[in-house]
Design a protein around this motif. Sequence first.
Motif, mmCIF file in Angstrom:
data_model
loop_
_atom_site.group_PDB
_atom_site.id
_atom_site.type_symbol
_atom_site.label_atom_id
_atom_site.label_comp_id
_atom_site.label_asym_id
_atom_site.label_seq_id
_atom_site.Cartn_x
_atom_site.Cartn_y
_atom_site.Cartn_z
ATOM 1 N N LYS A 1 0.842 -1.184 0.000
ATOM 2 C CA LYS A 1 0.000 0.000 0.000
ATOM 3 C C LYS A 1 0.885 1.244 0.000
ATOM 4 C CE LYS A 1 -3.752 2.409 2.211
ATOM 5 N NZ LYS A 1 -4.875 2.401 3.095
ATOM 6 N N THR B 1 -3.356 10.812 7.609
ATOM 7 C CA THR B 1 -1.994 11.304 7.347
ATOM 8 C C THR B 1 -1.919 12.826 7.487
ATOM 9 O OG1 THR B 1 -2.556 11.049 5.004
ATOM 10 C CG2 THR B 1 -0.999 9.472 5.909
ATOM 11 N N ASP C 1 9.116 10.802 5.784
ATOM 12 C CA ASP C 1 8.736 9.417 6.095
ATOM 13 C C ASP C 1 8.131 8.731 4.871
ATOM 14 O OD1 ASP C 1 9.576 9.761 8.680
ATOM 15 O OD2 ASP C 1 7.568 10.126 9.503
ATOM 16 N N PHE C 2 7.643 9.514 3.915
ATOM 17 C CA PHE C 2 7.100 8.920 2.694
ATOM 18 C C PHE C 2 8.249 8.408 1.823
ATOM 19 C CE2 PHE C 2 3.514 12.215 3.165
ATOM 20 C CZ PHE C 2 2.696 11.315 3.841
ATOM 21 N N GLU C 3 8.028 7.206 1.291
ATOM 22 C CA GLU C 3 9.086 6.540 0.534
ATOM 23 C C GLU C 3 9.636 7.391 -0.618
ATOM 24 O OE1 GLU C 3 7.751 2.707 -0.932
ATOM 25 O OE2 GLU C 3 9.509 2.685 -2.266
ATOM 26 N N ASP D 1 2.364 4.780 0.745
ATOM 27 C CA ASP D 1 2.272 5.462 2.041
ATOM 28 C C ASP D 1 1.881 6.931 1.900
ATOM 29 O OD1 ASP D 1 4.564 6.511 0.925
ATOM 30 O OD2 ASP D 1 5.932 5.673 2.422
ATOM 31 N N ASP D 2 1.695 7.415 0.657
ATOM 32 C CA ASP D 2 1.558 8.861 0.509
ATOM 33 C C ASP D 2 0.159 9.350 0.109
ATOM 34 O OD1 ASP D 2 1.753 7.894 -2.075
ATOM 35 O OD2 ASP D 2 3.126 9.447 -2.767
#
Length: 294
Positions: A265, A274, A287-289, A267-268
């Motif tokens: 899933k 969020t 923290d977002f990939e 992450d953003d």
Amino acid sequence: MKTRHVLLLVFLMMIFAACSNDTEQADNEVDKSSLIPALSEYSDEEIEDIDRGQELVTHTNDMLPENVGNNLSCASCHAGAGRGDSLNLIGVTEKFPQYSEREGKDVTLEDRINGCFLRSMDGKEIDPEGETMEAFISYFEYLSKNIESGDQYDFMTVDERADNIPAPNVEQGANEFSRYNCMSCHGRAGTESAYTGPDLWGPGSFNDGAGMARFSNMQYFIKHYMPKGQEGTLSEQEASNIAAYILMQDRPEFEGVNRFPNGNKPDDYLNEETKEALRNNYLDWTDFERVQDE
Ligand code: HEC
Ligand code: HEC
């Protein structure tokens, strides 16, 4: 002409053909409109279906008020009804059925279109076997007629997001949003207006389960396709700031669940959870990939 000359001519023509083919393959710079077939190849009945499909893509909210919960049309993101630069849909019928991470199974083009109705259009699914769906499919088949499965062109929508996005500054984004006159077309989001651009937030916009609610998608869209008419003039940093500013605003909530049953899933998605975490600093943009550390 002597045979020798004819042979030479044929030889030169072969070299020429080979070369022009090579350059085309190398950068795939084709005029995308030249790939769309002439309507004269179709019967009146078929043309009627294709036209209706194109109308539906262009005026989705006006034509399907029962199924669209916001002010958008498909063309709000798929420019030129899928023939333009942003999120182009030429060749789309050749890509389905396709595995969807979100659903954890293969989905048909009909499923994909209904996914957009639920999220991007903040609405309800259309009957997958009804006439409306048939018109959408006829139009997309027409756009895709000269594309074969596996063909790759630069204009095709593949993965419309960047890696290594510079971490945004939301306040800067607010300033840049007005400095670049986004409002001159997008009006005051959430209010009724006669401006040409679609609502970017508020009740008239896409919901927080939509692909566009992913920070990486929004950043890429702004960087490459906005401001319309001056595309490509913003820096990655500016596009990042503005994307964060837009996605931090209120928008409809997706009532279903983006399941991603097999993991992966993204992450953003900037959903209520969020956004709350970002506002309260227990989540950091980095923290977002796809967002880069300083
Ligand atoms: C708010 C923007 C937005 C709107 C409005 C929108 N879409 Fe999309 N659409 C996207 C994005 C972004 C993607 C790229 C996939 C992703 O990552 O979610 C996409 C992907 C697609 C795809 C798959 C394309 C491919 O090459 O795999 C189809 C088909 C599609 N949309 C159809 C539609 C239809 C039909 C409508 C109107 C009913 C619509 N979309 C409305 C943003 C939008
Ligand atoms: C000249 C008018 C114009 C300007 C200026 C403009 N836009 Fe757009 N924008 C459009 C139109 C029209 C669309 C619909 C897609 C298309 O046709 O390209 C759009 C679509 C969008 C979308 C996707 C649809 C949605 O509702 O989310 C986003 C995001 C967006 N614009 C952001 C911006 C930002 C940010 C700026 C300023 C940097 C900007 N635009 C400046 C006209 C404009």
